[in-house]
Design an enzyme around this catalytic site. Structure first.
Site, PDB file in Angstrom:
ATOM      1  N   SER A   1       0.852  -1.380   0.199  1.00 22.04           N
ATOM      2  CA  SER A   1       0.165   0.106  -0.170  1.00 22.04           C
ATOM      3  C   SER A   1       1.018   1.269  -0.265  1.00 22.04           C
ATOM      4  CB  SER A   1      -0.877   0.419   1.371  1.00 22.04           C
ATOM      5  OG  SER A   1      -1.547  -1.046   1.217  1.00 22.04           O
TER       6      SER A   1
ATOM      7  N   ARG B   1       1.492   7.761   5.839  1.00 23.15           N
ATOM      8  CA  ARG B   1      -0.217   7.303   6.708  1.00 23.15           C
ATOM      9  C   ARG B   1      -1.689   7.812   7.162  1.00 23.15           C
ATOM     10  NH1 ARG B   1       0.274   2.814   9.307  1.00 23.15           N
ATOM     11  NH2 ARG B   1       2.099   2.644   9.144  1.00 23.15           N
TER      12      ARG B   1
ATOM     13  N   HIS C   1      -2.501   6.527   4.038  1.00 28.49           N
ATOM     14  CA  HIS C   1      -3.384   4.843   3.791  1.00 28.49           C
ATOM     15  C   HIS C   1      -4.385   5.255   4.927  1.00 28.49           C
ATOM     16  CE1 HIS C   1      -2.205   1.303   6.414  1.00 28.49           C
ATOM     17  NE2 HIS C   1      -1.885   0.793   4.973  1.00 28.49           N
TER      18      HIS C   1
END
Lengths: 218, 218
Positions: free
Chosen positions: B13, B38, B41
């Protein structure tokens, strides 16, 4: 500086969402409105008005299953977001097995995600539960496999988020649920998440508990 | 059907996110990469690469404050999303006062949100904490007022989501933090949420604990 009350804030937010949906020419069928609106309220992302898919009567059947029912989430975050007040009115239990030590041990042994083992346990212990997946595509794929093998959860909420297997897991889950007559609410595409899973649970819980949406309270 | 392991999924990812950021021509300064990556994500929303704002050295100063520090979140959802493993490595405590009965009682008495009272308590009991607001603009506004009055939290994570007072609360918080030299990470606009607040905490925790981001491990 004024620190307005949450009920007022929420009512005003829902009115803004309705206005913007209308301005965008987005028609949401009335029975799905509460879910779509609450997801947008949670994300500030109007894309969900396009990406949320519902199998026939999914809202009605999901709502009916909540009374005395069980919600199993794939994350403790989603669990933390589910309204305890509304759930307890309905005698509805909400659980998550992700922090369970046995789940972790079995996942390690089998080389799969804890989310997969969590959902296997959910399917075994609560065969007619509402399964809410906000994070792990593997959990959603496991549910789809189980449904093909005969499992019949009351409702599948399929809103994992991410970049790997997510889009595919949702397409497959929706197709399997449609084929097998299992109610499903799925956010197509990459987006979703624990907050979205909780928002969908809450929209159904508020409706089932007869707690009017703040926007409807007026 | 394969149920891949979470570490593999996450590594892949992060690689996709990096590729797509490059393809969009989005340049993220290296010290901010882990946070931006992040958050994307967690949300699958590349808008955050544009909307996340950082005061000077906010990442470094926030990271340093985690060791033996305290994170106070404005929701139990965000708290549930903060990595206990990483926090405990650093002797860092994560708390949320939203479910506290005294907080609820005082909020009712004063006619303000529980989030406001939570943050007042956080500022009083943990004056050098990391304050993470993923939901309530009122909490962020209360923090901004307190900073103007002399409070100096270690870091303000300002990522409430919504339609009422949210945009304004973030603009005000960022301006006040800049004026007063308080480190801040803020997602401008309507978007944000508990998952975003937790993602920012985790990016900093992983960095501070020397837990490499899965993408960097790969």
């Amino acid at each position: 500086m004024e620190y307005a009350k949450p009920a007022e804030i929420e009512r005003e937010s829902m009115a803004i969402i309705d206005r913007e949906l209308r301005a965008r020419g987005t028609a949401v069928p009335p029975e799905r409105e509460a879910v779509v609106r609450r997801v947008i309220h949670t994300t500030a992302d109007f894309e969900y008005a396009q990406t949320l898919r519902f199998t026939e009567n999914a809202v009605e059947r999901g709502r009916d299953a909540l009374r005395g029912g069980v919600i199993v989430t794939d994350t403790n975050m989603a669990l933390a977001g589910v309204s305890r007040a509304a759930a307890s009115r309905l005698g509805c239990e909400a659980v998550c097995y992700m922090a369970d030590e046995e789940v972790a041990a079995e996942a390690k042994r089998r080389g799969v995600t804890r989310a997969v083992i969590s959902m296997e346990r959910a399917l075994r212990e609560h065969p007619g539960a509402i399964l809410a997946v906000g994070n792990a595509p593997t959990a959603l794929l496991r549910i789809a496999d189980a449904i093909e093998d005969g499992a019949r959860p009351a409702l599948v909420i399929g809103v994992p988020v991410g970049f790997v297997n997510v889009v595919e897991s949702k397409e497959r889950a929706l197709a399997v649920c449609e084929d097998c007559g299992v109610p499903a609410i799925v956010a197509m595409g990459r987006k979703g998440g624990s907050t979205v899973a909780a928002a969908i649970c809450n929209a159904l819980l508020y409706a089932a508990a007869g707690l009017l949406d703040p926007a409807a309270r007026g």
